[in-house]
Design an enzyme around this catalytic site. Structure first.
Site, PDB file in Angstrom:
ATOM      1  N   SER A   1      15.264  42.572   9.189  1.00 17.01           N
ATOM      2  CA  SER A   1      14.123  41.677   9.382  1.00 17.01           C
ATOM      3  C   SER A   1      13.760  41.456  10.841  1.00 17.01           C
ATOM      4  CB  SER A   1      14.401  40.323   8.724  1.00 17.01           C
ATOM      5  OG  SER A   1      15.564  39.723   9.266  1.00 17.01           O
TER       6      SER A   1
ATOM      7  N   ASP B   1      12.624  29.767  11.391  1.00 15.80           N
ATOM      8  CA  ASP B   1      12.853  29.328  10.015  1.00 15.80           C
ATOM      9  C   ASP B   1      14.326  29.089   9.696  1.00 15.80           C
ATOM     10  OD1 ASP B   1      13.818  31.885  10.015  1.00 15.80           O
ATOM     11  OD2 ASP B   1      12.410  32.691   8.547  1.00 15.80           O
TER      12      ASP B   1
ATOM     13  N   HIS C   1      15.519  33.241  11.630  1.00 13.32           N
ATOM     14  CA  HIS C   1      14.796  34.116  12.553  1.00 13.32           C
ATOM     15  C   HIS C   1      14.205  33.304  13.700  1.00 13.32           C
ATOM     16  CE1 HIS C   1      14.587  35.859   8.435  1.00 13.32           C
ATOM     17  NE2 HIS C   1      14.963  36.955   9.074  1.00 13.32           N
TER      18      HIS C   1
END
Length: 394
Positions: free
Chosen positions: A43, A345, A348
Site C-alpha cells: 500500500s 489513517d 499510512h
C-alpha cells in the site's frame, strides 16, 4: 634513503588504487536519465491496483472519501489523503504519475507501470496461511513479478526492447515485507516467532532483485522498513501502562522499533552482498526507517504538530484510531488540516509526510548511496509535465 623511496612508492601505489576504485564505483553510480518507473510493493506504493482488483461490492477503504481529498480531490485508490512517495519521485524525474497495472482503462505504461498492491506480502500467502497468519489476498512479490513478466509483450514488445526498457527504468522494490510482519503482530504473535520470518523476507526480496537484474535491470531503489513502534495502529493495539516500553522522545514502542531496525539491518547486509556480485548495477537503499523517525523526533521542524502519533482520519482513543471504525467508514472524518499530521489513517501517512520522505530520498541523506542528479537538473527545469508540479528545489 632507499627505505623512504620505497615508502613513497607504496603511498603513491595506494593512492592510485584508491583513485581507481573510486573512479570505478563512480562510473557505476553515475547520473542516469530514467525513462520510466517500474514499481512493486504494497500500500505504500499502490497507486490504485487494489481498487482496480476489487469487486464493486467489496471495495477497499481507499475507494471512499476522505481518501485523496488533498491533491486529487477524490479517491484514487491511494491509501493517503493525496500523493505517495512514488508520486513525488515521479514528479522530480519529470515523469507522469505511475499508473496502476490493474484496472487501468487504456492505460499508457510507456513512462511507468505499477504492480504494487495494498496488503501484499513478500512471502507467498500460502506459506503465511500455513503458519496461521491470515492474508486477504495473494499478490505477493513473486506474484507481482510473475505478472510483470507475463505483461512484457504488451508493455515493450520484442525481448531486446524489453531489456532496454527495464535497463532504463528506476525500479522501485517496495516497500515490501511489512505485511509479512504486520499480520502476525496484529494477531499478537510472539516477537521471536515473527523474527524468524525476517531472513525469509530478505531472501525473497533479494531473489526478486536478482531476477530483475537478469532481465536487464540496472538501477534499483530498495526501501527498508518503517519504525513499526510509531504506527498508530500498533500503539493502539499494544497499548500499555508500562512507560518504560515507550521511547521518551518520540512516544513510540521501543521493542517494535528495534524489530524494524533488525529488518533494515539485515536488508542492508543483503544489498551489500548483491552489490559485490553485480558491480555494474546501482542498488540504492532507501532508509524509510530514519526518514520517518525524524518526523517523530522533531515534528515541528518539518511543519507537523507535536502530537505526531495521532491519526488525522480516525476516531476514538488516545491516538484517534479504532480498527473497527477506520478512515473511510461512515461517520469517520478527517482533521481540518492533514498537512500538519504525519499519520493519515493510523496505518499510512499523509501526503505531507510522503513529501518529506521523498525529499529526504532524492536530496539525501536517506538514499544510500545517494542519487546523482547532475545530468537531470537542466532537463527537469525545461520539462513540462501536464498535471504535475515539481516541488523540489534545484
Amino acid at each position: 634513503m632507499a627505505s623512504l623511496d620505497s615508502h613513497v612508492l607504496m603511498k603513491l601505489g595506494s593512492l592510485f588504487l584508491s583513485t581507481l576504485f573510486v573512479s570505478i564505483v563512480s562510473s557505476e553510480s553515475q547520473c542516469r536519465n530514467f525513462e520510466s518507473i517500474i514499481s512493486f510493493g504494497d500500500s505504500i506504493a499502490d497507486t490504485g491496483n487494489l481498487l482496480g482488483l476489487s469487486d464493486h461490492n467489496n471495495l477497499p477503504m481507499s475507494a471512499f472519501p476522505p481518501y485523496g481529498e488533498t491533491f486529487f480531490h477524490h479517491p484514487t485508490g491511494r491509501f493517503s489523503d493525496g500523493r505517495l512517495i512514488i508520486d513525488f519521485i515521479a514528479e522530480f524525474l519529470g515523469l507522469p504519475y505511475v499508473p496502476p497495472y490493474f484496472g487501468s482503462t487504456n492505460g499508457n505504461f510507456e513512462k511507468g507501470v505499477n504492480f504494487a498492491v495494498a496488503s501484499a506480502t513478500a512471502l507467498e500467502s500460502s506459506f503465511l496461511e500455513e503458519k496461521g497468519y491470515h492474508c486477504p489476498h495473494n499478490f505477493s512479490l513473486g506474484v507481482q513479478l510473475k505478472i510483470f513478466k507475463q505483461s512484457l509483450p504488451n508493455l515493450c514488445g520484442l525481448p531486446s526492447d524489453c531489456r532496454d526498457m527495464i535497463g532504463n527504468a528506476l525500479i522501485l522494490m517496495g516497500e515490501i515485507g511489512a505485511n509479512d510482519y504486520n499480520f502476525p503482530f496484529f494477531q499478537l504473535r510472539p516477537l521471536d516467532e515473527v523474527k524468524e520470518l525476517v531472513p525469509l523476507v530478505i531472501s525473497t526480496i533479494s531473489s526478486a532483485i536478482t531476477e530483475l537484474i537478469g532481465m536487464g535491470g540496472r538501477t534499483f531503489l530498495v526501501p527498508g522498513g518503517f519504525p513499526l513502534g510509531c504506527s498508530v495502529a500498533f500503539l493502539t493495539l499494544h497499548q500499555t501502562s508500562n512507560m518504560e516500553e515507550y521511547d521518551p522522545l518520540t512516544g513510540c514502542l521501543k521493542w517494535l522499533n528495534k524489530f524494524g531496525e533488525y529488518h533494515s539491518e539485515q536488508l542492508q547486509e543483503e544489498l551489500n552482498r548483491l552489490r559485490k556480485l553485480n558491480p555494474h548495477v546501482n542498488i540504492i537503499y532507501a532508509d524509510y526507517y530514519n526518514a520517518s523517525l525524524r518526523l517523530g523526533r522533531e515534528p515541528s521542524k518539518y511543519g507537523f504538530i507535536n502530537r505526531h502519533l495521532s491519526a488525522c482520519c480516525g476516531v476514538g482513543g488516545p491516538y484517534n484510531f479504532n480498527l473497527s471504525r477506520s478512515c473511510g467508514s461512515v461517520g469517520v472524518e478527517a482533521c481540518s488540516d492533514p498537512s500538519k499530521y504525519v499519520a493519515w489513517d493510523g496505518l499510512h501517512m499523509t501526503e505531507a509526510a510522503h513529501k518529506s520522505m521523498a525529499d529526504g530520498l532524492v536530496k539525501g541523506p536517506y538514499a544510500i548511496p545517494p542519487f546523482d542528479w547532475s545530468c537531470l537538473s537542466s532537463m527537469i527545469k525545461k520539462k513540462e509535465v501536464v498535471g504535475n508540479t515539481i516541488f523540489f528545489d534545484e
